[in-house]
Design an enzyme around this catalytic site. Structure first.
Site, PDB file in Angstrom:
ATOM      1  N   LYS A  92     -10.332 -18.369   2.330  1.00 31.07           N
ATOM      2  CA  LYS A  92     -10.006 -17.465   1.147  1.00 31.07           C
ATOM      3  C   LYS A  92      -9.115 -18.402   0.380  1.00 31.07           C
ATOM      4  O   LYS A  92      -8.303 -19.032   1.006  1.00 31.07           O
ATOM      5  CB  LYS A  92      -9.608 -16.169   1.758  1.00 31.07           C
ATOM      6  CG  LYS A  92      -9.394 -15.134   0.766  1.00 31.07           C
ATOM      7  CD  LYS A  92      -9.127 -13.960   1.488  1.00 31.07           C
ATOM      8  CE  LYS A  92      -8.738 -12.740   0.450  1.00 31.07           C
ATOM      9  NZ  LYS A  92      -8.615 -11.287   1.162  1.00 31.07           N
ATOM     10  N   SER A 119     -10.892  -7.556  -0.213  1.00 28.94           N
ATOM     11  CA  SER A 119     -10.735  -8.606  -1.206  1.00 28.94           C
ATOM     12  C   SER A 119     -11.527  -9.784  -0.819  1.00 28.94           C
ATOM     13  O   SER A 119     -11.539 -10.608  -1.561  1.00 28.94           O
ATOM     14  CB  SER A 119      -9.277  -8.617  -1.413  1.00 28.94           C
ATOM     15  OG  SER A 119      -8.610  -9.244  -0.186  1.00 28.94           O
ATOM     16  N   SER A 175      -9.510  -5.560   3.888  1.00 27.41           N
ATOM     17  CA  SER A 175     -10.229  -6.973   3.364  1.00 27.41           C
ATOM     18  C   SER A 175     -10.823  -8.051   3.933  1.00 27.41           C
ATOM     19  O   SER A 175     -11.749  -8.859   3.260  1.00 27.41           O
ATOM     20  CB  SER A 175      -8.980  -7.699   2.584  1.00 27.41           C
ATOM     21  OG  SER A 175      -8.466  -6.977   1.482  1.00 27.41           O
TER      22      SER A 175
END
Lengths: 471, 97
Positions: free
Chosen positions: A75, A150, A174
């Site tokens: 990420k 997210s 997330s």
């Protein structure tokens, strides 16, 4: 090449049916052919191929690490020395990490290949990946829908087979919510189990790094490598890391708590409730014990979460001043305007909203009413969860009230979007480990995720449970 | 409670953010919605409850008080938007008298 597990990859590697180089080339092609998904913000192609050749050599010499053959994406809020990291924000557009996150170092030490960095909501603030400064990520299973957030790029990349696994971060769901929306497995470890050194902080008493994978066994393999004490993170637990088998012993009867109220709750999509019921039936048929439980705090979870996380975010994000790193506004004329213009031009709307709310709940005169109150609620919720878990091995609940929604569907009202997190924020408020795994599909064929929440440091049981229920 | 534009201006100053009037109107609407959502917490009795502040059992996990260089001077300056060979450069702080 569509490997269901790292084990399958390693079996083929050992048999010489595939090489790490050919695997890496395959994923690089996949990434290129699926650019429209917008999962990757940057691909480290040359470097990945170079590492692949080295690892092939190590395999030939019998010297390869535990994760040799794993091609993984990270990420875009996890630092990797010498590579850009932006938290999907304009304010960090050209920022280059001066050091690597502990999780990155540990992956590399076991010969995993980091193939690129993955799109996410800006500073990990969002539930749909629509709030990235670099455009939304499409759900590969239905491109008119969001992948969740997210860590949307992380979940989409695994679902589209652009790499074998990914790392995400989870502050309020997330990792687990996008894992559910994309039909993948997502693990949020116990608070303190995985070092956050090198993770761009959003809300420090909530954030955890964890894997998103195609199966629970892969999550276990990655978790075993990244977890454990790190002197660079003062919140990391010194508790020894138990070996992770991701396997429930045969004939072991599990006590699984569930919330009967949720089965009747009409704000949860019918098919999600059906999947929940099916899982309970399956457990019963297999001889496990179901425990009816109650949890009376759902209405307070998301409000408490937003008070506490916006407060922490306003403090964490004060470091972005346009002076030491990050973007400086060309419109700055003096020091104060350098701060204000750099921040106002560099942050997106959602991030600014949260900084403003956090500043408010921490401000003189309002601190006790909002922040202090939420910390007390946090204690109550945590005590209630510990009580609930004391009577069972784990709690089974849905990951999300709905399956993947359409772009724009929840954008008109921030509260509507925030309520997407209702079943996931709990584990971040209390610090418990939780895993989302796919269990069935809705009428449109979209995946449904169920979630197991366990006692502190019992990740192994959650991983074994997910593996068992899927089998 | 309902926020006023004045409070928003004050918070913006504290947070070092600025908003034009259109942005401010949307922000005010969003913030008021979210604050009244947050106020749901008041329905929960927390009389006598100790706030939960620390999420780990680790107590004072401090490293040894020894000097360790984690970043070199060059690395520290590497991402600065403006710098010279030794320092971060900032816009003028004091007006000429």
């Amino acid at each position: 090449m569509n490997y269901a597990s790292l084990d399958a990859i390693r079996t083929d590697l050992a048999a010489g049916k595939v090489s790490v180089t050919s695997l890496t080339e395959f994923y690089l092609r996949q990434i290129k052919e699926n650019k429209d998904i917008n999962a990757f913000l940057e691909v480290f192609a040359e470097e990945a191929l170079q590492s692949a050749r080295l690892i092939d050599q190590k395999i030939a010499e019998g010297k390869a690490g535990k994760l040799a053959g794993l091609v993984i994406g990270i990420k875009d809020n996890i630092c990797f020395k010498g590579h850009k990291v932006t938290a999907s924000s304009k304010i960090l557009e050209n920022f280059e990490s001066q050091y690597s996150a502990t999780v990155v170092e540990r992956l590399l030490a076991e010969d995993a290949i980091i193939i690129g960095r993955l799109n996410c909501d800006e500073f990990a603030m969002g539930s749909s990946n629509e709030k990235s400064a670099y455009g939304p990520v499409l759900n590969p299973l239905d491109k008119t829908r969001v992948p969740g957030g997210s860590s949307g790029g992380s979940a989409a990349a695994v679902a589209a087979n652009l790499c074998h696994a990914t790392l995400g971060s989870d502050t309020g769901g997330s990792i687990r919510q996008p894992a559910a929306f994309c039909g993948t497995v997502g693990l949020k470890p116990t608070y303190g189990r995985v070092s956050r050194w090198g993770l761009i902080a959003y809300a420090s008493s909530f954030d955890q790094i964890g894997p998103i994978t195609r199966c629970a066994e892969d999550a276990a393999a990655i978790y075993s490598v990244i977890a454990g004490f790190d002197p660079n993170d003062a919140t990391s637990s010194s508790k020894p890391l138990k070996p992770c088998k991701a396997k429930i012993e045969e004939n072991k009867v599990l006590k699984v708590a569930y919330l009967p109220d949720l089965l009747q709750n009409e704000s949860i999509k019918k098919e999600v409730r059906d999947a929940y019921q099916n899982a309970l039936n399956t457990l019963k048929e297999r001889g496990h014990e179901l425990v009816e439980a109650r949890f009376d705090y759902f209405d307070y979870l998301v409000p408490a979460y937003y008070v506490l996380t916006t407060a922490e975010a306003s403090s964490n994000l004060s470091r972005f001043d346009g002076i030491r790193y990050g973007r400086r506004s060309p419109n700055a004329v003096d020091l104060d305007s350098a701060y204000k213009k750099s921040r106002s031009e560099g942050f997106g709307r959602e991030v600014k909203n949260r900084i403003m709310l956090g500043t408010f709940v921490l401000s003189a005169g309002f601190y006790d009413a909002y922040y202090g109150k939420a910390q007390k609620v946090r204690r109550k919720v945590t005590d209630a969860m510990n009580d609930l878990l004391s009577g069972c091995d784990l709690l089974l609940i849905p990951t999300t009230p709905d399956t993947a929604f359409r772009f724009g569907e929840n954008s008109d009202d921030p509260i509507k979007m925030y309520l997407q997190d209702i079943f996931t924020v709990q584990a971040n408020i209390t610090g418990h480990p939780a895993i989302s795994f796919p269990f069935g599909n809705d009428e449109k064929g979209l995946p449904i995720g169920l979630q197991a929440v366990g006692k502190y440091f019992e990740e192994d049981l959650l991983l074994g449970f997910s593996a068992m229920l899927k089998a | 409670m309902k926020l006023t534009e004045e409070t928003v201006d004050k918070m913006a100053e504290l947070a070092k953010l600025e908003f034009n009037s259109e942005e401010k109107a949307t922000l005010l609407g969003d913030m008021n919605k979210i604050l009244s959502f947050m106020e749901k917490l008041n329905a929960l009795d927390t009389e006598g409850v100790e706030p939960l502040i620390y999420m780990t059992d680790e107590i004072n996990a401090l490293r040894k008080d020894e000097v360790v260089q984690t970043l070199t001077h060059d690395e520290a300056l590497k991402n600065a938007p403006k710098k010279d060979s030794d320092y971060f450069r900032v816009p003028k702080v004091l007006e000429r008298g």
